[in-house]
Design an enzyme around this catalytic site. Structure first.
Site, short mmCIF file in Angstrom:
data_model
loop_
_atom_site.label_atom_id
_atom_site.label_comp_id
_atom_site.label_asym_id
_atom_site.label_seq_id
_atom_site.Cartn_x
_atom_site.Cartn_y
_atom_site.Cartn_z
N CYS A 10 0.86 -1.18 0.00
CA CYS A 10 0.00 0.00 0.00
C CYS A 10 0.90 1.23 0.00
CB CYS A 10 -0.85 0.05 1.27
SG CYS A 10 -2.01 -1.32 1.41
N ASN A 18 0.39 0.68 5.77
CA ASN A 18 1.15 -0.08 4.78
C ASN A 18 1.87 -1.20 5.53
OD1 ASN A 18 4.18 0.64 2.87
ND2 ASN A 18 2.78 -1.06 2.72
N GLY A 19 1.61 -2.44 5.12
CA GLY A 19 2.28 -3.56 5.79
C GLY A 19 1.30 -4.68 6.08
N TYR A 40 12.57 -3.80 -6.30
CA TYR A 40 11.44 -3.67 -7.21
C TYR A 40 10.32 -2.74 -6.75
CZ TYR A 40 6.97 -5.24 -9.25
OH TYR A 40 5.73 -5.29 -9.81
#
Ligand code: SF4
Length: 488
Positions: free
Chosen positions: A26, A127-128, A269
């Site tokens: 996210c 996020n996570g 990436y």
């Protein structure tokens, strides 16, 4: 266990498998300004973080007395068709773009979430991925008789912060850091404060920016420049920052900097190449990975071609080191990106042909070194190699700028289950046969580590080693919380 005989059977089976992708977690982006309305700037910041999640998006703002929110499934541009006319008022706000790593991609799981607890009303973007969500619900939140509105672990974090004990947000955040296990870089918004926190291992990124009197918190530094803000610094592992009209204050949970275990895939990436990670531009790290790959796996060839867009810096690095010319041999359809292949299985099965086109005249009769950043299930790689061969290439030598992925991720990256990971099931030579390459070489873990600036960061490398930085539940999948809800 390596299986050396069944790869042909596997290769046949894979014809019907979905196109692989490593799906990011996210993105979060928040601003507190002394006077400016912030919704439009948050919208722009989220645009720059769209690569981190394409399933849903949302913005919550505060005008100092009331919270406003809009969330929905889809891309940022679809969710906010007319941001100028939105009722997202206020000079404080947070935004979120989501790929579901826990819970489905339904509208109810879109963030920011707004919850109320003993510490008042808060909005949260996460996020996570957590590894002890059920324990938190049972041990710490059961007394509050919470009616959970989502199936995402992020809601549990929101209720933990909204209900944790402590005289201020630093105390509360330290309390949460002690008990919440997993990866979390979060933004919290109250009526008049912007709070950012990064888990004690710092697995997911978070950074601080400034533009005139405004402070900005963002998953990646590249999003800061999109709104004309300056990068100030990365938020440290275990750090909490609280920003309000009095300025910014910071506190560190009792974690040592050598506990820093940021996800090394952010370097390979996930993050944009123009983002600063661990003090180094991701682009430069990726070029170094390509140079190291050329040192470790040299081969005689005519041209070096990168799989666009993410493997281009590594391909340039390979070319620099090998002195074999880098050439564009694959063109990515810019309007058929991750958007197109991400949310819908049927569309994924249409295949990479819609995503890439081969420059036939460039690859015809050439010996090609093809660079990609990773191989997960191997489906994309196989189809790209097929396309290059169909275009008349003489040889295709596959080089990968990361080590073989042998273990799944439990910290917010949806890659595949253990049995779907090609390198978990097969030897390197069998993988070579499966993907149809003339030769195959992966970057070693040692060379990967020297390619990134690891002065203060020892990185999570668990998908290459199986050595997780904390205990994980090995049978976890992202619909775990939904299954539990169904059972009850
Ligand atoms: Fe990143 Fe791999 Fe660790 Fe997941 S397991 S956080 S993808 S390094």
């Amino acid at each position: 266990m390596m299986q050396t005989l069944s790869y042909l059977h596997y290769k046949q089976q894979r014809k019907s498998m979905a196109i692989e992708s490593l799906n990011e977690e996210c993105g979060v982006f928040g601003i507190i300004s002394p006077k400016e309305q912030v919704a439009e700037s948050i919208y722009l910041g989220l645009f720059a973080l769209q690569h981190r999640g394409q399933e849903s998006a949302g913005i919550a703002t505060s005008d100092g007395s009331k919270l406003f929110k809009k969330t929905d499934t889809g891309l940022i541009a679809n969710v906010f068709k007319n941001i100028h006319a939105s009722n997202l008022k206020g000079s404080l706000g947070i935004g979120h773009t989501r790929y579901s790593t826990t819970g489905s991609d339904s509208k109810k799981n879109a963030q920011p979430l707004i919850v109320r607890g003993i510490n008042g009303e808060i909005a949260l973007g996460h996020n996570g991925n957590l590894v002890n969500t059920e324990e938190l619900k049972e041990k710490f939140l059961s007394e509050f008789q919470i009616d959970y509105k989502t199936t995402a672990d992020s809601e549990v974090i929101a209720h933990m912060y909204a209900n944790s004990l402590g005289k201020d947000w630093f105390d509360r955040s330290n309390y949460c850091m002690r008990y919440i296990k997993g990866a979390f870089s979060i933004l919290i918004m109250t009526k008049d404060e912007l709070i950012g926190a990064r888990d004690p291992l710092g697995i997911r990124p978070l950074c601080l920016g400034k533009k005139e009197g405004s402070w900005i918190l963002s998953s990646e530094s590249s999003a800061l420049s999109h709104i004309g803000a300056d990068f100030v610094r990365e938020i440290d592992n275990g750090e909490t920052v609280v920003i309000n009209k009095d300025g910014i204050q910071s506190s560190k949970y009792n974690s040592r900097s050598n506990d820093h275990k940021m996800c090394i895939f952010e370097q390979i990436y996930f993050s944009r190449p123009d983002s600063i990670i661990d003090g180094q531009l991701a682009y430069e790290s990726r070029v170094k990975m390509g140079e190291s790959l050329a040192k470790e796996h040299s081969v005689d060839a005519d041209i070096v071609v990168g799989v666009p867009d993410s493997a281009i810096p590594a391909a340039i690095g390979y070319s620099n080191e090998s002195k074999i010319p880098y050439t564009e041999g694959l063109i990515r359809n810019r309007y058929v990106g991750r958007t197109f292949i991400s949310p819908n299985q049927k569309l994924r099965e249409l295949g990479v042909k819609t995503k890439f086109n081969v420059l036939d005249q460039v690859v015809k009769d050439k010996k090609i070194i093809l660079i990609d950043d990773s191989i997960v299930r191997g489906t994309t790689t196989t189809r790209v190699i097929e396309m290059i061969r169909d275009a008349g290439a003489k040889e295709v030598h596959m080089r990968v700028s990361s080590p073989p992925i042998t273990s799944p991720c439990y910290f917010g990256v949806d890659m595949a289950t253990t049995s779907e990971l090609l390198a978990n099931q097969f030897s390197i030579d069998d993988i070579r046969k499966i993907i149809g390459a003339d030769s195959l070489g992966f970057l070693s873990l040692e060379a990967l580590i020297t390619s990134v600036n690891s002065n203060k960061n020892s990185y999570c490398k668990a998908c290459f080693t199986g050595d997780y930085p904390m205990p994980v539940q090995l049978d976890f999948d992202k619909f775990h919380l939904e299954k539990i809800k169904e059972k009850n």
